[in-house]
Design an enzyme around this catalytic site. Sequence first.
Site, PDB file in Angstrom:
ATOM      1  CG  ASN A   1      -1.695   1.225   1.450  1.00 25.27           C
ATOM      2  OD1 ASN A   1      -1.790   2.060   0.547  1.00 25.27           O
ATOM      3  ND2 ASN A   1      -2.282   1.389   2.629  1.00 25.27           N
ATOM      4  CD1 TRP A   2       3.440   0.914  -2.894  1.00 24.13           C
ATOM      5  CD2 TRP A   2       3.687   2.156  -4.732  1.00 24.13           C
ATOM      6  NE1 TRP A   2       4.194   0.182  -3.796  1.00 24.13           N
ATOM      7  CE2 TRP A   2       4.348   0.926  -4.925  1.00 24.13           C
ATOM      8  CE3 TRP A   2       3.701   3.094  -5.766  1.00 24.13           C
ATOM      9  CZ2 TRP A   2       5.037   0.627  -6.117  1.00 24.13           C
ATOM     10  CZ3 TRP A   2       4.378   2.792  -6.950  1.00 24.13           C
ATOM     11  CH2 TRP A   2       5.043   1.573  -7.103  1.00 24.13           C
ATOM     12  CE  LYS A   3      -0.155   3.376   4.704  1.00 25.52           C
ATOM     13  NZ  LYS A   3      -0.028   3.505   6.145  1.00 25.52           N
TER      14      LYS A   3
ATOM     15  CG  HIS B   1      -5.894   2.148   5.225  1.00 25.41           C
ATOM     16  ND1 HIS B   1      -5.428   3.113   6.082  1.00 25.41           N
ATOM     17  CD2 HIS B   1      -4.902   1.242   5.082  1.00 25.41           C
ATOM     18  CE1 HIS B   1      -4.178   2.797   6.440  1.00 25.41           C
ATOM     19  NE2 HIS B   1      -3.852   1.668   5.841  1.00 25.41           N
TER      20      HIS B   1
ATOM     21  CD  GLU C   1      -2.845   5.726   6.684  1.00 26.13           C
ATOM     22  OE1 GLU C   1      -2.828   5.702   5.442  1.00 26.13           O
ATOM     23  OE2 GLU C   1      -1.931   5.234   7.378  1.00 26.13           O
TER      24      GLU C   1
ATOM     25  CD  GLU D   1      -3.541  -2.296   7.451  1.00 22.95           C
ATOM     26  OE1 GLU D   1      -2.437  -2.533   6.981  1.00 22.95           O
ATOM     27  OE2 GLU D   1      -4.207  -1.296   7.150  1.00 22.95           O
TER      28      GLU D   1
ATOM     29  N   GLY E   1       2.502   2.493  10.656  1.00 22.49           N
ATOM     30  CA  GLY E   1       3.464   3.570  10.439  1.00 22.49           C
ATOM     31  C   GLY E   1       4.193   4.019  11.697  1.00 22.49           C
TER      32      GLY E   1
ATOM     33  CB  SER F   1       5.306  -1.552  11.917  1.00 22.06           C
ATOM     34  OG  SER F   1       4.877  -0.218  12.133  1.00 22.06           O
TER      35      SER F   1
HETATM   36  P1  PGA Z   1       2.785   0.404   7.597  1.00 23.73           P
HETATM   37  O1  PGA Z   1       1.339   0.613   6.968  1.00 23.73           O
HETATM   38  O2  PGA Z   1       3.331  -0.893   7.059  1.00 23.73           O
HETATM   39  O3  PGA Z   1       3.584   1.580   7.166  1.00 23.73           O
HETATM   40  O4  PGA Z   1       2.607   0.332   9.092  1.00 23.73           O
HETATM   41  C1  PGA Z   1       0.441  -0.458   6.785  1.00 23.73           C
HETATM   42  C2  PGA Z   1      -0.864   0.041   6.224  1.00 23.73           C
HETATM   43  O5  PGA Z   1      -1.312   1.127   6.611  1.00 23.73           O
HETATM   44  O6  PGA Z   1      -1.487  -0.626   5.377  1.00 23.73           O
END
Ligand code: PGA
Length: 249
Positions: free
Chosen positions: A9-11, A95, A97, A165, A171, A208
């Site tokens: 997931n490159w966001k 997600h 976010e 998650e 993150g 992470s």
């Molecule tokens: P992360 O993000 O690996 O940077 O913790 C995972 C995600 O949000 O899908």
Amino acid sequence: MSKFLIAGNWKMNTNIGNAKKLINDIIKETSEIDDVDILLCPPYTHLFYSSQITEASNISIGAQNSYFEPSGAYTGEVSNEMLNSVGCSYVILGHSERRAIFGENNELVNKKVISALDSGLNVILCIGESESERESGNTNNVLFGQLEESLANVNDNSNLTIAYEPVWAIGTGKTATPEIIVETHEFINTYLSNRFGNNNIKILYGGSMKPENAESILKINNVSGGLIGGASLNSESFSTICKIASSLS
Ligand code: PGA
């Protein structure tokens, strides 16, 4: 056992220039792997290029979000039909976010899940508890509510994947302990079996995940892959995780 799914997931990262390099490096570094499902979810602007360049590879392309209406006056939104038309086969929905920053609730996520599944896309539905929800002992209630409401009226689970998650692990460099992952994935798997009967729904771990912890996470029962943010922006880290998954297959 079905194949591991390793999803990047490159966001909201990369421009088309460095995205091209990243994707081409990942294609090269994972070209020998045929026993893992590999998925990249770049920003919308890179999807057409990404699906074209990966056409002959073992990599699938997905989007990080979509809207539930097929077309119309929804300025700024992208429909599942549009994603299909540029060669996407997956979409990430719900997600944390999207939930925290853009105010998406389970009701909206549910509409998006139904629409995406109806359009033939594979859906990765994200769920997870916040730090305070875990600390107050509410994790299972929160996950139950997210599953129950986001999957309302979903009857066909053949294109459904769940990503667990924990919000506090995304993150942050903090990974959930093996005990937490065992317990939570077991809880989710039991929910899915009760809800759908015998199920082959993959449950990914996200938060992470990186080369250093991938092996121990992927070895846990009911973990069928990973949803990887930060470490998917580095071709070597992401490809190493794919190779670890392959070595455990
Ligand atoms: P992360 O993000 O690996 O940077 O913790 C995972 C995600 O949000 O899908």
